[in-house]
Design an enzyme around this catalytic site. Sequence first.
Site, PDB file in Angstrom:
ATOM      1  N   ASP A  58      43.151  36.497  37.587  1.00 27.90           N
ATOM      2  CA  ASP A  58      42.105  36.845  38.541  1.00 27.90           C
ATOM      3  C   ASP A  58      41.183  37.960  38.052  1.00 27.90           C
ATOM      4  O   ASP A  58      40.032  38.012  38.448  1.00 27.90           O
ATOM      5  CB  ASP A  58      42.712  37.246  39.892  1.00 27.90           C
TER       6      ASP A  58
ATOM      7  N   ARG B 298      41.563  40.779  46.333  1.00 30.46           N
ATOM      8  CA  ARG B 298      40.966  39.531  45.875  1.00 30.46           C
ATOM      9  C   ARG B 298      39.610  39.305  46.544  1.00 30.46           C
ATOM     10  O   ARG B 298      39.246  39.969  47.507  1.00 30.46           O
ATOM     11  CB  ARG B 298      41.909  38.352  46.189  1.00 30.46           C
TER      12      ARG B 298
ATOM     13  N   TYR C 149      51.422  42.886  42.350  1.00 29.96           N
ATOM     14  CA  TYR C 149      52.361  42.795  41.232  1.00 29.96           C
ATOM     15  C   TYR C 149      53.476  43.794  41.525  1.00 29.96           C
ATOM     16  O   TYR C 149      53.226  45.005  41.621  1.00 29.96           O
ATOM     17  CB  TYR C 149      51.687  43.150  39.912  1.00 29.96           C
TER      18      TYR C 149
ATOM     19  N   PRO D  77      50.810  40.552  32.609  1.00 27.24           N
ATOM     20  CA  PRO D  77      49.491  40.440  33.246  1.00 27.24           C
ATOM     21  C   PRO D  77      48.952  41.769  33.770  1.00 27.24           C
ATOM     22  O   PRO D  77      47.903  41.780  34.414  1.00 27.24           O
ATOM     23  CB  PRO D  77      49.762  39.472  34.402  1.00 27.24           C
TER      24      PRO D  77
END
Length: 593
Positions: free
Chosen positions: A49, A231, A240, A309
């Site tokens: 993302d 987001r 996370y 990530p």
Amino acid sequence: MTTETEKIDVLICGSGSAGLCAAVWLSRFGIRYKILERRAGPLRIGQADGVQTRTVEIFDSFGIAEDLLKEAYHVLEVAFWAADPAAQGIKRTRYAPDKETKISHQPHVILNQARLNELMMGQLGRVPPVEYECEVKGVEVDDHAAGDQDAYPVRVMAVKDGREIAYRAKYALGCDGAHSVVRKSLGFKMIGDSSDAVWGVMDVFPRTTFPDIRRKCVINSTAGSILVVPREGDAMVRLYTELPPGTKVSDVTLESLQRHARKVFMPYTMDFDETPWWSAYAIGQRRADVFHRAFRVFLTGDASHTHSPKAGQGMNVSLQDGYNIGWKLGMVLTGRARGELVETYVLERERTARELIDFDRGFTKLFDSRYREENNVTPGQVAEQFVRAGRYTAGQSVHYDASVITIVGDRDGEIASGLTVGMRFPSAQVVRFCDAKATQLVKGLPAQGQWYVVVFAGDITQREVASRLKKVSDSLELTAQRFTPLGAYPDSVIDRVLVIASDRKRVEQEDIPEFFTPVTGRWGMRCLTKVYADEESYNSGHGQAYETYGVDPQMGALVVVRPDHYVARLAPLEEADSIRQFFDAFLVPVALS
């Protein structure tokens, strides 16, 4: 099972970020290519993302950044939280800007990978050449035939609808992810290691009292660490979450992941209304031991490097792999460049992968509770290291080694102290000569396959400066003609951009050498949009371009910029003839000069 055979110039195995980015280039060069994808259709839910500033620059170079920026969440600030024993939970320790202004004129944004892929797919024509539900079974290379530029030495076996298809290709790209069939069939291995640290990631619609839920956050509590990433859409958030030592990936459930996340957020409440996607993974850093076979098959993206990530590098670095190899294949397959050009992909991107793995090993330690405790890493140190890593995580630290297309000179610092050969060409605001429009200079360097020679001429209202520019333009015109195919547009291989340090209102169009206003394009019109002035604009201030690039207006400079916007060579104006020698090393001349 019936076997069919098909010939293609470039076969792209996998329709992820790297493969699609390479495909955009190949489409622009008019190359015959095909993408093989085992999924039934385009990616619907993207796991990645974070869109770093360098990726936004790449999309802008392709002319597709507008929708990306309009739809994305813009990351402007990072909040750091640490354990607060007094409150039996966490407290905010500081805010920091997400990026330094000088890193890039583009922002860091959040947009799901599926949408980014869709934007790139939109550049591949009305019916993109993608074979869905087509599974690659193996790749072979005829090493002997690989030396023949016209040969199809790559053989790719695939299965679709029960039919076995044998593709013959000049080149193939392994863009098929961490479990790459291409890599395995060539016998290449992933080297590196993995830790026993397990993390969970989930996209959630939270109901919470946590005040920074719409900010990017780094949280280090006694219960573990969480990275909060808001987001697009102003509601969904990605979390996370570091899971307790001893956790096994196979044992993680959505309920256990959410239960642990609530502990980290204490004393704030955290409820999850909906979780569209979640996963769990063990942290590891690995890269392929070999990146190519006979310089005819190349590994890209997760097929060649895997990592955590946390720094948002996976999709971004993969996309840059495709951005690097795509234009090189385009130039070679159209006969504009020699085959050796594609070999520089390995030189440049293998080093990038090594640096990525090394960086990720250090960066992930910031989120490792045990490491911080064992090494007495304070919350302040975590924040400082996170901020210092900003240039790297923005994708702006890539520095390619010297090669045939990256020539480092002894006087580079004198010519343009704000530029580094082998690094990306930064932007600065300038004023377009023909219409007074304030614009970023890189807007005048669209990614369409050309090389660019950017000429910083100085103040051309001075007679000696104007005379010098005339000599430069005459030399560059001979250079461009030498490599431009008969019947092609004069700016189709070597394009030109002029930046003057003059009062634009004192300069007339006839003062500009015709080399910088070529007759080109569909309508055969003289192009007036390649000339810019470094001056105050009407509404947007002064970009100070000469100062930004470290160019002395009295001396001027020549800057050769690659199709992927990396600086290839610097030269003083009086050495314009050396630009021809530079291109002679790898381009194919089509006209004697």
